[in-house]
Design a protein around this motif. Structure first.
Motif, short mmCIF file in Angstrom:
data_model
loop_
_atom_site.label_atom_id
_atom_site.label_comp_id
_atom_site.label_asym_id
_atom_site.label_seq_id
_atom_site.Cartn_x
_atom_site.Cartn_y
_atom_site.Cartn_z
N GLU A 2 0.83 -1.20 0.00
CA GLU A 2 0.00 0.00 0.00
C GLU A 2 0.87 1.25 0.00
OE1 GLU A 2 -3.41 1.95 2.85
OE2 GLU A 2 -3.26 -0.23 2.73
N GLN A 5 0.08 7.58 2.38
CA GLN A 5 -0.80 8.68 2.01
C GLN A 5 0.00 9.90 1.53
OE1 GLN A 5 -3.98 8.62 1.64
NE2 GLN A 5 -4.35 10.78 1.27
N PRO A 119 -3.71 15.03 -4.94
CA PRO A 119 -3.93 13.64 -5.34
C PRO A 119 -3.01 13.22 -6.50
CG PRO A 119 -6.03 14.73 -5.00
CD PRO A 119 -4.97 15.80 -4.93
N GLU A 120 -2.31 12.10 -6.30
CA GLU A 120 -1.51 11.52 -7.38
C GLU A 120 -2.45 11.15 -8.52
OE1 GLU A 120 0.94 11.31 -9.29
OE2 GLU A 120 2.41 10.32 -7.98
N ARG A 121 -1.92 10.96 -9.71
CA ARG A 121 -2.73 10.69 -10.90
C ARG A 121 -2.33 9.37 -11.55
NH1 ARG A 121 -7.04 14.46 -11.14
NH2 ARG A 121 -6.41 15.75 -9.36
N ASP A 122 -3.30 8.73 -12.22
CA ASP A 122 -2.98 7.53 -12.98
C ASP A 122 -2.75 7.92 -14.45
OD1 ASP A 122 -5.49 7.92 -14.16
OD2 ASP A 122 -6.45 6.28 -13.08
N GLN A 126 -6.61 10.49 -13.81
CA GLN A 126 -7.64 10.46 -12.78
C GLN A 126 -6.99 10.41 -11.41
OE1 GLN A 126 -11.03 10.81 -13.55
NE2 GLN A 126 -9.94 11.30 -15.44
N PRO A 127 -7.64 10.99 -10.37
CA PRO A 127 -7.01 11.03 -9.04
C PRO A 127 -6.91 9.64 -8.40
CG PRO A 127 -9.25 11.92 -8.96
CD PRO A 127 -8.93 11.70 -10.40
N LEU A 128 -5.80 9.43 -7.71
CA LEU A 128 -5.57 8.22 -6.93
C LEU A 128 -5.79 8.53 -5.45
CD1 LEU A 128 -2.42 6.99 -8.88
CD2 LEU A 128 -4.64 5.82 -8.76
N PRO A 129 -5.93 7.50 -4.60
CA PRO A 129 -6.27 7.76 -3.20
C PRO A 129 -5.10 8.21 -2.33
CG PRO A 129 -6.20 5.40 -3.62
CD PRO A 129 -6.03 6.07 -4.95
N TYR A 130 -3.93 8.40 -2.93
CA TYR A 130 -2.81 8.91 -2.15
C TYR A 130 -2.26 10.17 -2.83
CZ TYR A 130 -0.52 5.82 -5.56
OH TYR A 130 -0.14 5.18 -6.72
N ARG A 131 -1.36 10.85 -2.15
CA ARG A 131 -0.96 12.20 -2.57
C ARG A 131 0.43 12.26 -3.19
NH1 ARG A 131 -5.07 16.31 -1.43
NH2 ARG A 131 -6.71 14.96 -0.65
#
Length: 200
Positions: A2, A5, A119-122, A126-131
């Motif tokens: 995982e 954050q 938010p990190e991006r894919d 699109q935003p990812l759940p971590y920063r």
């Protein structure tokens, strides 16, 4: 595994870390050609550096946004990067980190660097759940960045365009293989960690 954050993921070696910026061609192209920022680059303004390639792609629209057509990979010394982190203030007030809002504002005016988490991006941006980290440099930090910390500057606009074309064509696997190999940056633990002073 995982993702933390608020961790920093970057291309880094024993002595350097790569960060990204995007500029209009009249700044970006001479910077890449000469390996240093040209005289027209404003040293008296805040500049933001991003260790995350995909966050930079989100910010500059794969190099398509006006004024951000030239995407630069700037390799800087880890010593400089870590100096900026140790001297940074959070870009927004966080209860528990600062005694009160006034204390944060005083620190923000004084600090030569500021940390912002977005938010990190894919690959589809699109935003990812971590920063992902954005590091703002001003005053002394800007001068050090341009004159002391910068090791190399490369134009990675063609790479951005190539990855975007693969994503647009639905070939995410090939696009992913072209991404810079970012890995966790060692921040240290406990009170001596590089971000310890920014955590409540």
């Amino acid at each position: 595994m995982e993702e933390p954050q608020r961790g920093i993921r970057a291309v880094h070696s024993e002595s350097t870390i790569t960060v990204y910026q995007a500029y209009p061609p009249d700044i970006g192209l001479p910077a890449a050609r000469e390996g240093r920022f040209p005289a027209a680059w404003k040293r008296d303004r805040m500049t933001w550096i991003k260790p995350s390639f995909l966050w930079m792609m989100y910010r500059c629209g794969w190099g398509a946004k006006a004024g951000q057509e030239t995407v630069l990979a700037v390799e800087i010394s880890r010593d400089g990067f870590e100096w900026a982190l140790r001297h940074a203030c959070l870009s927004s007030y966080v209860s528990g980190v600062h005694p009160d809002r006034a204390a944060w504002q005083r620190e923000l005016k004084r600090a030569p660097a500021r940390v912002q988490w977005d938010p990190e991006r894919d690959l589809r941006l699109q935003p990812l759940p971590y920063r992902a980290l954005q590091l703002g440099l001003s005053g002394e930090a800007v001068r050090r960045y341009a004159e002391e910390w910068t090791v190399t500057i490369r134009d990675v606009t063609p790479l951005a365009h190539e990855i975007r074309a693969l994503v647009s064509g639905g070939d995410l696997d090939s696009a992913a293989r072209l991404l810079p190999r970012e890995r966790p940056y060692p921040l240290g633990d406990g009170p001596d960690g590089l971000l310890a002073h920014l955590q409540g």
